[in-house]
Design an enzyme around this catalytic site. Sequence first.
Site, PDB file in Angstrom:
ATOM      1  N   SER A   1       0.789  -1.121   0.020  1.00  0.00           N
ATOM      2  CA  SER A   1       0.071   0.036  -0.066  1.00  0.00           C
ATOM      3  C   SER A   1       0.836   1.185  -0.019  1.00  0.00           C
ATOM      4  O   SER A   1       1.762   1.404  -0.886  1.00  0.00           O
ATOM      5  CB  SER A   1      -0.961  -0.129   1.097  1.00  0.00           C
ATOM      6  OG  SER A   1      -2.084   0.884   0.899  1.00  0.00           O
TER       7      SER A   1
ATOM      8  N   ASP B   1     -10.229  -3.722  -6.098  1.00  0.00           N
ATOM      9  CA  ASP B   1      -9.869  -2.409  -4.863  1.00  0.00           C
ATOM     10  C   ASP B   1     -10.988  -1.584  -4.663  1.00  0.00           C
ATOM     11  O   ASP B   1     -11.511  -0.965  -5.715  1.00  0.00           O
ATOM     12  CB  ASP B   1      -8.553  -1.867  -5.373  1.00  0.00           C
ATOM     13  CG  ASP B   1      -7.768  -1.383  -3.913  1.00  0.00           C
ATOM     14  OD1 ASP B   1      -8.514  -0.791  -3.054  1.00  0.00           O
ATOM     15  OD2 ASP B   1      -6.763  -1.455  -4.134  1.00  0.00           O
TER      16      ASP B   1
ATOM     17  N   HIS C   1      -8.172  -4.559  -1.715  1.00  0.00           N
ATOM     18  CA  HIS C   1      -6.875  -4.027  -1.390  1.00  0.00           C
ATOM     19  C   HIS C   1      -6.406  -4.902  -0.356  1.00  0.00           C
ATOM     20  O   HIS C   1      -6.631  -5.279   0.785  1.00  0.00           O
ATOM     21  CB  HIS C   1      -7.221  -2.619  -0.781  1.00  0.00           C
ATOM     22  CG  HIS C   1      -5.780  -1.742  -0.674  1.00  0.00           C
ATOM     23  ND1 HIS C   1      -4.988  -1.337  -1.726  1.00  0.00           N
ATOM     24  CD2 HIS C   1      -5.224  -1.192   0.450  1.00  0.00           C
ATOM     25  CE1 HIS C   1      -4.076  -0.727  -1.620  1.00  0.00           C
ATOM     26  NE2 HIS C   1      -4.364  -0.848  -0.005  1.00  0.00           N
TER      27      HIS C   1
END
Length: 340
Positions: A149, A267, A323
């Site tokens: 991330s 996502d 995600h």
Amino acid sequence: MLNSSSSSSSLSTNWRERSRSGPAPAPEGGQSWVKVLGTSGARTGAGSVSWGCCGGPGSSRNTRLSFAVPPRGSSGDSCCNPLSMGYIKKIVEQKIPGIYVLSLKIGNNLIQDVENSFFLNVNAQVGQVCRQLSADPRLQGGYNAMGFSQGGQFLRAVAQRCPSPPMLNLISVGGQHQGVYGFPRCPGESSHLCDWIRKTLDLGAYTPAVQEHLVQAEYWHDPLKEEEYRKNSIFLADINQERGINETYKKNLMALKKFVMVKFLNDTMVDPPISEWFGFYKSGQAKETIPLRETSLYTEDRLGLQEMDKAGKLVFLGVEGDHLHFSEEWFDTTILPFLQ
């Protein structure tokens, strides 16, 4: 830490309207990376691995997973905090015997690490990581870096700013290299922190005080305010060469053997998801996106990405899932080869 007295249940109304229903980073305030950030709330189950987006309000611990991994053949014990690397660190060490995995974190304890993931200037964090890497004798021959991330773009800053020791491969798992514009699925929707961050970004993401003290603002990229972003973003605009060409940044990034970018195909947290492949919204609106190869950053080759692409150094990977959700099998077969 949160100064919750400045939040309210209604302060995010305007933000919610503007955020549309598209994805965005949950308080990526910790997200994963070399921990120039640090810890992970990694949880495992039925052959899969899932991370909460870094220290998000809905998670029990910070998430910024990151690794500094020397080439295969190195040896040495890991110095990482077991809560920060969790399951992924175990996988790397088990599948690549003798490897040395260094987990970098900011702060002396978990509480400091979580706070720093939200409130410590990213440039200061990158500087601390560079010093940690340069001081580790087992990394001097070079290392592979993996950031999850927001850790993806933070590690890219390390590659561009700190060439010694040399980063060999950079693996960005869900990193937002063109930034984010939205905050639709904040972990723990009832959290005061979610509301506080939304209100702060809504009122002035590019003001000096917010830029200096809110990590999420430092990679906030407003396509409706491109000039303000280029002028006032103290982190993302700098590493993306928005204010001029830093030839050192370009040279250092181009020295990578591979720059691997993983995009999560379902996502719901990153807005826009194409930022994970270095794409973004077309300037002046927030609906149509363009891929990396159509951006001015690429066509003008301000960062060397076009040349790297032609040389086969850019690797774009897509994985089904939300995600930071992927299977151990996918990680083993797709990511581990870049660490060996």
